[in-house]
Write an enzyme that holds these catalytic residues in place. Structure first.
Site, PDB file in Angstrom:
ATOM      1  CG  ASP A 136      31.836  46.301  41.770  1.00  0.00           C
ATOM      2  OD1 ASP A 136      31.278  46.615  40.734  1.00  0.00           O
ATOM      3  OD2 ASP A 136      31.052  46.494  42.845  1.00  0.00           O
ATOM      4  NE  ARG A 137      41.937  46.327  40.416  1.00  0.00           N
ATOM      5  CZ  ARG A 137      42.866  47.417  39.630  1.00  0.00           C
ATOM      6  NH1 ARG A 137      42.339  48.169  39.029  1.00  0.00           N
ATOM      7  NH2 ARG A 137      44.031  46.879  39.713  1.00  0.00           N
TER       8      ARG A 137
END
EC number: 5.4.99.-
Length: 294
Positions: A136-137
């Site tokens: 994820d980011r």
């Protein structure tokens, strides 16, 4: 990017066709088709051969994988990346927080793909962006990138077969039990394109193993190993256990002590896709998480 591999045929492989041999080495049908359509893609003693050629003891098969076009529509961006390891086939990166993996609406030139494109362009190389284990980011830590289509197809198959061991470290709210396994299926939250939830009727099986490493400041520092790889799996499973990741605003985590979900891809263990050497990488806990732990 050009990758040339040489295989000396021993007693185990003599009598096989090149097609059969390449399949045993992990080549997908797509890669074999690409190579046999490449000029001098398959050669023995400097002469081009077909995939139906029967291999003989002592022959040396040379395979040339030539990719002259990199990923299109990815703008090279001069932002440094932390490289942990690199060879002809793979690139291991320690990803920072606030870095999306792929370009999307609103993230056109600030992603890992953009940074990697610049890294290779600066070397005069064109590489297709192949990220094997996605984060994820705001999740930090180790990522595997495949530098050619052969390493890409082998590593992707290894992920499906759960042959890449992944260990994450996280900080969760409250005092979690010392160890355990969460076997709870995960599905998309109704009316949301982003949120996931535990759903025993409609979800896909998801299994997470965890061990508590330390208790500190009403939090628990936890090591987690994934048996499956569902979207947001650790974040959803920790919420399900009543111990949401610190900073995980998407799933109700405490944002007072850290500005992102406190999740880090700490360790990767796997066989090299080409050499079959056992590789083991560790990325130290980033500063923002370490401050809370200490």
């Amino acid at each position: 990017m050009k990758r040339i591999l040489s295989y000396e045929i021993n007693e185990d492989y003599a009598g096989l066709s090149i097609q059969e041999f390449l399949k045993q080495q992990g080549y997908s049908t797509k890669v074999i088709t690409y190579v046999k359509r490449t000029d001098m893609g398959l050669c023995i003693h400097g002469e081009r051969v077909r995939t139906n050629h029967i291999l003989r003891l002592g022959e040396v098969l040379k395979v040339s994988i030539v990719e002259e076009v990199g990923s299109i529509n990815i703008v090279p961006t001069n932002i440094p990346i932390q490289i942990v390891y690199e060879d002809e086939d793979i690139l291991i990166i320690n990803k920072a927080a606030d870095v999306p993996i792929h370009p999307s609406q609103g993230n056109f030139d600030n992603t890992l793909a953009n940074m990697v494109a610049y890294y290779f362009e600066a070397q005069g190389e064109k590489v297709v962006f192949r990220c094997i284990n996605r984060l994820d980011r705001d999740t930090t830590g180790l990522l595997i990138l495949a530098k050619n289509m052969l390493s890409g197809c082998i590593l992707s198959d290894m992920m499906v077969k759960r042959e890449i061991q992944r260990e994450y470290h996280a900080i969760v709210s409250g005092h979690i039990v010392e160890s355990g396994t969460i076997d709870a299926p995960i599905a998309r939250e109704v009316a949301s394109t982003i949120l996931r939830c535990v759903d025993f009727e409609n979800g896909e099986r998801a299994v997470t193993h965890f061990n508590r490493l330390k208790i500190t400041n009403e939090c628990s520092y936890v090591a987690l190993k994934l048996e499956t790889g569902r979207t947001h799996q650790i974040r959803v499973h920790m919420q399900y256990m009543g111990h949401t990741l610190l900073g995980d605003s998407l799933y109700g985590g405490d944002k007072d002590r850290i500005g992102r979900q406190a999740l880090h891809s700490y360790r990767l263990q796997f066989k090299h896709p080409i050499t079959k050497e056992i590789l083991d990488f560790i990325a130290p806990i980033p500063v923002d998480m370490r401050k809370i732990i200490e």
